[in-house]
Design a protein around this motif. Structure first.
Motif, PDB file in Angstrom:
ATOM      1  N   MET A   1       0.822  -1.203   0.000  1.00 37.23           N
ATOM      2  CA  MET A   1       0.000   0.000   0.000  1.00 37.23           C
ATOM      3  C   MET A   1       0.860   1.258   0.000  1.00 37.23           C
ATOM      4  N   GLY A   2       2.059   1.136   0.557  1.00 34.60           N
ATOM      5  CA  GLY A   2       2.967   2.285   0.543  1.00 34.60           C
ATOM      6  C   GLY A   2       3.307   2.692  -0.877  1.00 34.60           C
ATOM      7  N   ILE A   3       3.580   1.688  -1.719  1.00 38.86           N
ATOM      8  CA  ILE A   3       3.880   1.972  -3.128  1.00 38.86           C
ATOM      9  C   ILE A   3       2.673   2.611  -3.810  1.00 38.86           C
ATOM     10  N   LEU A   4       1.489   2.058  -3.514  1.00 42.56           N
ATOM     11  CA  LEU A   4       0.274   2.616  -4.104  1.00 42.56           C
ATOM     12  C   LEU A   4       0.091   4.062  -3.654  1.00 42.56           C
TER      13      LEU A   4
ATOM     14  N   LEU B   1       8.723  -2.040  -6.265  1.00 41.16           N
ATOM     15  CA  LEU B   1       7.805  -2.965  -5.604  1.00 41.16           C
ATOM     16  C   LEU B   1       8.378  -4.385  -5.621  1.00 41.16           C
ATOM     17  N   VAL B   2       8.883  -4.799  -6.796  1.00 38.71           N
ATOM     18  CA  VAL B   2       9.402  -6.167  -6.900  1.00 38.71           C
ATOM     19  C   VAL B   2      10.675  -6.328  -6.070  1.00 38.71           C
ATOM     20  N   MET B   3      11.544  -5.313  -6.118  1.00 30.67           N
ATOM     21  CA  MET B   3      12.767  -5.405  -5.315  1.00 30.67           C
ATOM     22  C   MET B   3      12.420  -5.463  -3.823  1.00 30.67           C
TER      23      MET B   3
ATOM     24  N   PRO C   1      -2.378 -11.913  -3.287  1.00 32.89           N
ATOM     25  CA  PRO C   1      -1.911 -10.851  -2.394  1.00 32.89           C
ATOM     26  C   PRO C   1      -1.940  -9.481  -3.073  1.00 32.89           C
ATOM     27  N   TRP C   2      -1.923  -8.450  -2.242  1.00 35.50           N
ATOM     28  CA  TRP C   2      -2.051  -7.083  -2.756  1.00 35.50           C
ATOM     29  C   TRP C   2      -0.893  -6.701  -3.660  1.00 35.50           C
ATOM     30  N   TYR C   3       0.326  -7.134  -3.295  1.00 31.67           N
ATOM     31  CA  TYR C   3       1.456  -6.685  -4.110  1.00 31.67           C
ATOM     32  C   TYR C   3       1.315  -7.188  -5.545  1.00 31.67           C
TER      33      TYR C   3
ATOM     34  N   GLY D   1     -11.301  -9.451  -8.248  1.00 38.16           N
ATOM     35  CA  GLY D   1     -11.903  -8.341  -8.981  1.00 38.16           C
ATOM     36  C   GLY D   1     -12.023  -7.103  -8.123  1.00 38.16           C
ATOM     37  N   LEU D   2     -12.432  -7.293  -6.867  1.00 42.43           N
ATOM     38  CA  LEU D   2     -12.608  -6.145  -5.962  1.00 42.43           C
ATOM     39  C   LEU D   2     -11.272  -5.481  -5.668  1.00 42.43           C
ATOM     40  N   LYS D   3     -10.231  -6.303  -5.490  1.00 44.88           N
ATOM     41  CA  LYS D   3      -8.913  -5.720  -5.215  1.00 44.88           C
ATOM     42  C   LYS D   3      -8.444  -4.899  -6.405  1.00 44.88           C
TER      43      LYS D   3
END
Ligand SMILES: [Zn+2]
Length: 936
Positions: free
Chosen positions: A411-414, A441-443, A743-745, A863-865
């Motif tokens: 969420m920080g990245i978002l 994000l990936v790193m 997951p969110w990421y 879908g919601l995420k």
């Protein structure tokens, strides 16, 4: 009469003041207009000047280039007399304000320089020259501008001529006049018509002349009359095409105008007669003030309805988006926790919505006010959301609070991504910001895995069980994937389009069509590469499908994949060949080419639609080999109500397990004891999605210029790599993770990749960057409707949004598909593992069917995420456009970004829905397939 105009800077860039004023000078009035200063004018009025001296204005830190350039040419030009209007646009004071602020010693120097300039300019003026010195805006305490504070919108106007201008001396207190008043004043003084769309009022003082009061008043009356007639004509023709001016106010203005004109005619006939009418002077004065009144009212009506913001509506919209995002978030978290979720949290709010709308409607019925559809629907949405939150609050608040804390990292990245929407320079540089955030994000994900100890060899008894090298290899595999991702991200930056805010930027050469290449050898080479790339894509997709056994059946869809795909590639290759060939080299073949340019794309459209239709009708790519003797032997019956849904659910996994067992025993022992062999059942969902994505990819590549297919290749590779990183993280490195939860990421990285490829397919969120050519792929310049070209251009613009949104369910499916390769690898290492376990690990996507409830919940949550992340980005854009609506760059940066983002949101949501419904369609097909199998 000659004119010198000094000043006016950013009006050109932020659409205030100056352009309408200057525009008419240059619209063929026959005057010699000389310009010196800011080179922005060159872009606004190219080749319109009699003579011009442009100097670079972009660097705000540069205080002197423009001013010194002007000073070098100003006096010689004034003295030469070869001009009617001379515009000198100094920039130093403005730039000094931006760089140092108003109270800096540099500003004092700059102002002194300007003072000196004016002092000596006055000496160079002739007696019939009027000097106007104006700033088109002021500045704040910090030296900036663009907002609507008093200090920013007020600027000085200085008017000077050697012959006396004012009949009765200049006014004591300087008057405040709107900037638009310069337009009619200057026009009439120059003797050219007032511009058509002017709503300003002449500055009467300048038309007093040097005669007695009556003749001065008569002269002023005539200019007011001209001015009022022009404004009336404009309002009349404007109200015919646009309905935004209120009718009763227009009526009132019309009355004011006609009564004033009537009296004006009466008075004129009396004045021209022999007898001077009594009380002429006061009557003239009152008539002038009537015209003034009319002009001011007209301007007020226009500004009221044109420059109008609705802050309550804006805030309401933002709240609605924000609460929808919150709803998506909470529903995605809730879906897993509760069984009665659907009823309490989704159905009741659905009921509350119409109730709210009905209440509002009743209120309107009683108060007799007009009903706004938009208002009613937003009211209904708000009420239903309130209902949702009410139910949610009662049930789930405390339980979920802990889960929120674990989300800080993705969420920080978002949050950074959303925050970047509020800065114009970040929006301008978004093409580079998004890939950076994706790579970060990936790193960070790799770092977090390491931090959690997932990458190191676990100690204790587990070590012996799993072996040392298996973990080792997964780390290397992960690092390879990350490296591939970084390479993709890096390469994708070669396909960027430019914005004019970055002048040193050069647009990618890949954006231009092959036809524009002069070098024949390079053209041929690129052409062959592009076609090879298409063929490679088909080959890759076919081998993937073959690997998972989805290419064995003889169904129409599989046949289409085998033979239709190469045919599509052939058509695209032919189209590219025809389109990229030089027009003049073909001679007689010209007509044939004209036909071919239309026929080949249409063939691709047709073939792709056939493919998609086949996919919808029968998405099964499963090949079943039935060699059993009796059907009853493979299923243990369920001890319940026969034929019920539960029975069905109980039976299917059994069939599948038996099939796997018998297939294996058949393969291993070579005996013919087997019953049914099904190929490709384990990847049936993904196969359908992959086929759909390939077809869409072909269509979208066709709409882009040939060489952007490299960008599409990168897109597919990057999506593939992201899926594998996600799978590896989920299955191998976090074995305790829930397989049904994406997951969110993963969702955020998927969306970041979608934004990244929006830019890497040569797009920018500005209107000049739209690829209009896409509207004519497969059509000559003869569209009957607006819908088709809009669809084509829209598909071209949002290509990456479409592909990533349709492919979104793969995030859920991929870990299941990759299960097989994992277990196979393990099998190679440990050949003595129990066979039963092996069978279970071959379930792949059929695991999803084992628990259909969880499957549908997982799809809904995914879908919601996705919607939540999309919505959060949209919300940031909307808030940025709302808060910064007075920003200097609002029309250049924030408003277009807002429009593109919201269109992208709509396209993404629709495509997400299509992707999910395709998965559900496959699910239905699988169900009916199983029931047929059972009946046989
Ligand atoms: Zn400025």
């Amino acid at each position: 009469m000659q004119w010198v105009w000094c000043g006016g800077t950013h009006g050109l860039r932020d659409t205030r003041g100056a352009p309408p004023l200057i525009g008419f000078f240059l619209s063929g009035s026959g005057r010699r207009v000389v310009f010196m200063g800011d080179d922005t004018w060159e872009g606004l009025f190219p080749k319109k000047f009699f003579r011009s001296y442009f100097f670079p204005s972009f660097n705000v830190k540069d205080l002197h280039t423009v001013d010194d350039g002007i000073l070098q040419h100003l006096y010689p030009t004034v003295d030469s007399g070869e001009w009617d209007v001379l515009i000198a646009h100094f920039l130093g004071v403005d730039h000094c304000g931006h760089k140092h602020g108003p109270d800096h010693p540099e500003m004092a120097k700059k102002l002194t320089q300007m003072n000196e300039m004016l002092r000596s300019l006055v000496d160079h003026l002739g007696n019939d020259t009027l000097l106007l010195v104006a700033g088109d805006h002021g500045m704040t305490e910090t030296g900036d501008h663009g907002g609507d504070s008093e200090k920013e919108v007020n600027a000085a106007l200085f008017v000077y001529s050697r012959t006396p201008l004012f009949g009765s001396g200049p006014p004591e207190e300087p008057e405040t006049i709107p900037q638009v008043n310069l337009v009619p004043t200057v026009a009439l003084l120059l003797g050219v018509p007032i511009p058509y769309s002017n709503i300003g009022e002449v500055m009467a003082d300048m038309f007093a002349g040097d005669g007695d009061t009556v003749s001065a008043a008569l002269q002023q009356l005539s200019v007011y009359h001209i001015n009022a007639k022009q404004v009336d004509r404009f309002l009349q023709s404007y109200s015919l095409v646009a309905q935004d001016l209120p009718a009763e106010q227009l009526q009132h203005l019309q009355e004011l105008f006609s009564s004033a004109v009537e009296e004006h005619t009466q008075l004129l006939t009396q004045v021209q007669g022999t007898m001077v009418p009594p009380e002429l002077e006061p009557r003239l004065g009152s008539l002038i003030s009537r015209f003034q009144h009319y002009l001011r009212e007209a301007r007020a009506v226009c500004t009221q309805s044109w420059a109008r913001f609705h802050p309550p509506r804006m805030v309401g919209g933002c709240i609605l988006i924000a609460s929808s995002c919150l709803l998506c978030y909470m529903a995605s978290e809730l879906a897993m926790s509760s069984q009665s979720f659907c009823h309490s949290c989704l159905l009741y709010p659905l009921f509350w919505g119409p109730v709210g709308a009905a209440v509002l409607w009743l209120v309107h019925v009683f108060t007799q006010e007009g009903l706004d559809l938009l208002l009613v629907s937003s009211w209904a949405a708000a009420v239903s959301q309130l209902g949702f939150f009410w139910h949610w609050w009662g049930q789930h608040f405390k339980r979920r609070l802990r889960a929120w804390l674990g989300l800080a990292f993705p969420m920080g990245i978002l949050f950074f991504r959303c925050g970047a929407m509020f800065s114009d320079s970040f929006v301008v540089a978004e093409a580079r910001v998004t890939p950076f955030l994706l790579a970060s994000l990936v790193m960070l994900l790799v770092g977090k895995l390491h931090w959690d100890g997932r990458l190191t060899v676990p100690e204790g008894p587990k070590q012996q069980l799993l072996g040392f090298s298996s973990y080792r290899r997964e780390i290397w595999y992960l690092l390879c994937l990350v490296a591939m991702l970084l390479v993709c991200v890096r390469l994708s930056s070669f396909f960027h389009q430019c914005r004019e805010e970055i002048p040193q930027c050069r647009p990618s050469v890949f954006l231009s069509p092959l036809a524009s290449l002069r070098n024949t050898r390079a053209k041929n080479l690129f052409y062959l590469l592009c076609v090879a790339l298409l063929a490679g894509l088909v080959y890759a997709v076919q081998s993937w499908l073959r690997h998972y056994g989805n290419l064995n059946s003889s169904g129409p869809l599989v046949l289409f994949v085998r033979w239709g795909f190469p045919l599509v590639v052939l058509c695209i290759a032919c189209y590219w060949a025809v389109a990229s060939s030089a027009d003049d080299s073909l001679g007689k073949l010209q007509e044939l080419v004209q036909v071919a340019v239309v026929v080949f794309p249409r063939a691709v459209y047709g073939l792709a639609s056939v493919g998609l239709l086949l996919l919808l009708c029968n998405p099964m790519t499963v090949f079943a080999k039935d060699t059993r003797e009796s059907a009853g032997s493979i299923v243990t019956p369920y001890l319940g109500v026969p034929g019920s849904e539960v029975d069905f659910l109980h039976v299917i996994p059994q069939i599948y397990k038996r099939m796997q067992e018998s297939q294996k025993s058949w393969l291993e022992r070579g005996s013919c004891r087997a019953t049914i062999a099904a190929y490709g059942l384990g990847s049936v969902y993904s196969a359908a999605l992959v086929i759909a994505l390939t077809l869409l990819g072909f269509l979208l590549m066709l709409l882009h210029s040939e060489r952007l297919s490299f960008a599409f290749l990168l897109l597919f590779v990057e999506a593939f790599v992201l899926l594998h990183i996600h799978t590896l993280t989920l299955i191998a490195l976090i074995p305790v993770g829930e397989p049904f939860s994406v997951p969110w990421y993963a969702v955020i990285s998927w969306l970041l990749a979608a934004s990244q490829f929006f830019y890497s397919t040569g797009h920018q969120p500005i209107f000049p960057a739209i690829h209009w050519n896409a509207a004519f792929v497969g059509f000559h310049l003869d569209h009957n409707t607006n819908l088709l070209p809009a669809v084509l251009v829209g598909a071209n613009t949002f290509a990456s949004h479409i592909l990533f949104a349709v492919g979104c369910p793969l995030l859920l499916l991929w870990p299941f598909v990759c299960e097989m390769s994992n277990s196979q690898r393990k099998k190679l290492k440990k050949e003595s593992r129990e066979e039963l376990q092996e069978v279970e690990e071959h379930m792949m996507e059929m695991r999803l069917r084992e628990s259909p409830e969880e499957f549908s919940t997982a799809l809904l949550r995914l879908g919601l995420k996705y919607l939540f992340v999309l919505g959060a980005q949209l919300l940031a854009c909307v808030c940025a456009a709302m808060i910064l609506r007075r920003h200097l760059m609002v029309w250049k940066v924030f408003a277009p970004k807002f429009l593109f983002e919201s269109l992208g949101f709509v396209v993404s949501s629709i495509c997400l829905l299509l992707g999910i419904s395709l998965v559900m369609r496959v699910d239905c097909a699988v169900s009916s397939w199983f029931s047929q199998l059972q009946l046989r």
